[in-house]
Write a protein that holds these residues in place. Sequence first.
Motif, PDB file in Angstrom:
ATOM      1  N   ALA A 189       0.829  -1.208   0.000  1.00 45.94           N
ATOM      2  CA  ALA A 189       0.000   0.000   0.000  1.00 45.94           C
ATOM      3  C   ALA A 189       0.863   1.258   0.000  1.00 45.94           C
ATOM      4  N   LEU A 190       1.976   1.209   0.716  1.00 42.99           N
ATOM      5  CA  LEU A 190       2.889   2.352   0.747  1.00 42.99           C
ATOM      6  C   LEU A 190       3.511   2.561  -0.632  1.00 42.99           C
ATOM      7  N   ALA A 191       3.938   1.475  -1.258  1.00 36.77           N
ATOM      8  CA  ALA A 191       4.528   1.581  -2.599  1.00 36.77           C
ATOM      9  C   ALA A 191       3.505   2.113  -3.597  1.00 36.77           C
ATOM     10  N   LEU A 192       2.288   1.607  -3.500  1.00 36.76           N
ATOM     11  CA  LEU A 192       1.216   2.037  -4.399  1.00 36.76           C
ATOM     12  C   LEU A 192       0.901   3.520  -4.205  1.00 36.76           C
ATOM     13  N   GLY A 193       0.783   3.939  -2.956  1.00 35.26           N
ATOM     14  CA  GLY A 193       0.400   5.320  -2.652  1.00 35.26           C
ATOM     15  C   GLY A 193       1.467   6.343  -2.944  1.00 35.26           C
ATOM     16  N   THR A 194       2.742   5.921  -2.941  1.00 37.69           N
ATOM     17  CA  THR A 194       3.845   6.858  -3.194  1.00 37.69           C
ATOM     18  C   THR A 194       4.446   6.662  -4.586  1.00 37.69           C
ATOM     19  N   HIS A 195       3.817   5.773  -5.383  1.00 32.37           N
ATOM     20  CA  HIS A 195       4.241   5.520  -6.768  1.00 32.37           C
ATOM     21  C   HIS A 195       5.685   5.028  -6.836  1.00 32.37           C
ATOM     22  N   CYS A 196       6.014   4.103  -5.932  1.00 29.59           N
ATOM     23  CA  CYS A 196       7.353   3.525  -5.903  1.00 29.59           C
ATOM     24  C   CYS A 196       7.325   2.067  -6.361  1.00 29.59           C
ATOM     25  N   ASP A 197       8.375   1.645  -7.018  1.00 25.29           N
ATOM     26  CA  ASP A 197       8.506   0.255  -7.451  1.00 25.29           C
ATOM     27  C   ASP A 197       9.555  -0.410  -6.567  1.00 25.29           C
ATOM     28  N   MET A 198       9.080  -1.157  -5.573  1.00 21.56           N
ATOM     29  CA  MET A 198       9.985  -1.794  -4.615  1.00 21.56           C
ATOM     30  C   MET A 198       9.884  -3.310  -4.703  1.00 21.56           C
ATOM     31  N   ILE A 199      10.898  -4.004  -4.228  1.00 26.50           N
ATOM     32  CA  ILE A 199      10.971  -5.460  -4.306  1.00 26.50           C
ATOM     33  C   ILE A 199      10.477  -6.088  -3.011  1.00 26.50           C
ATOM     34  N   HIS A 200       9.566  -7.034  -3.147  1.00 29.85           N
ATOM     35  CA  HIS A 200       9.043  -7.759  -1.988  1.00 29.85           C
ATOM     36  C   HIS A 200       9.862  -9.037  -1.768  1.00 29.85           C
ATOM     37  N   VAL A 201      10.329  -9.220  -0.527  1.00 29.98           N
ATOM     38  CA  VAL A 201      11.083 -10.425  -0.163  1.00 29.98           C
ATOM     39  C   VAL A 201      10.318 -11.139   0.952  1.00 29.98           C
ATOM     40  N   PRO A 202       9.510 -12.160   0.598  1.00 30.79           N
ATOM     41  CA  PRO A 202       8.733 -12.869   1.624  1.00 30.79           C
ATOM     42  C   PRO A 202       9.577 -13.892   2.369  1.00 30.79           C
ATOM     43  N   TYR A 203       9.354 -14.009   3.662  1.00 32.75           N
ATOM     44  CA  TYR A 203      10.042 -14.987   4.504  1.00 32.75           C
ATOM     45  C   TYR A 203       9.013 -15.939   5.119  1.00 32.75           C
ATOM     46  N   LYS A 204       9.494 -17.013   5.685  1.00 32.32           N
ATOM     47  CA  LYS A 204       8.616 -17.966   6.369  1.00 32.32           C
ATOM     48  C   LYS A 204       8.552 -17.609   7.852  1.00 32.32           C
ATOM     49  N   GLY A 205       7.941 -16.491   8.128  1.00 28.93           N
ATOM     50  CA  GLY A 205       7.798 -16.061   9.510  1.00 28.93           C
ATOM     51  C   GLY A 205       8.521 -14.765   9.795  1.00 28.93           C
TER      52      GLY A 205
END
Length: 342
Positions: A189-205
Amino acid sequence: MNRKADAEGSGAGAVHVGRRHFLTTGCAAVLLAAGQRSALAAQAYPAHSVNVIVPYAPGGQGDLFARVLSDPLGKLLKQTVIVENRPGATGMLGTRYIVREKPDGLNLLLGQTGEIAIIPLANKKAGYDPLKDLAPIALVGDSPLVMITSAKSPFKSVQELIALAAGKPKQVAYASSGTATPGHLAAAALALGTHCDMIHVPYKGAGQAMTDVISGQVGFFFSSASAAMGHIKSGSVKALAVASTRRMPALPDVPTIDETVLKGFSYSLWGGYFAPAATPAPIIGQLNRDINELLATLAIRTRFEADGAVVKANTPEQFTEFVRAEALKYRDLLKTTGITIG
């Protein structure tokens, strides 16, 4: 003829009135009996120990809520309250377990943002609808997420981070404890609202995510306040902002995202008690009153507020509306971002 007609009319009227009286009296008797049964059910509750399911491993915010309240709640109910952790499938396993239990108030769920407001929308295989299959009892606490970065990070403010991310697409990475978790969606939501293209790194916990944030492997992480507080105090991470429209009393010097880069930004990790749908209203009412009584005590309120949770009295109806509003917020975000699970 007239006298006969009058007599016949009077007789018919008397029979009609008699029937009305019988029906009214009968309905009143049925309602009275139903009320007495509900009252007796409430008086008899609970007949034995109450089980509270936390659908995550020990140590999280929901686990804290359930364990701090278990003994004092047991004293009010005059029965033992047992906390049982049933982790798995981002909270779905424990939630499904409660959905299938008898609606007698003896098995409850300490549900949180993810498995209640997000997962059923993001995962078609969730297997439950929170607003149909669960009865909200009481919200325990609502804690804004905290945006943290490594103490070694060059970012001194959320404004600096967003300025870099806006100018250099895919240069800033953020951690999450898994896809479609509250922290992931807050960052999206922050990336969307500020028009930024950021990389998501999901972890297991959250533990693994926190480790890599501390070491500087990823740029930032929207953490629960309870998980972040110890690291903030030790100096291993720094808090850039709070995901709320109001500053957090436990972190008064940390600005909100609302006041810095994105108006109206508000994402939190909340937790509250739920029962299986069709649990009798007197039982829901009794549990709500008891939980609110405990939340009003200084020791418990202070304990929860120290971890950033906002604690206030609420009715089952108010909690239901809160859950509905949260679900609508995440439904719109998931639709806009296209984030799904499975």
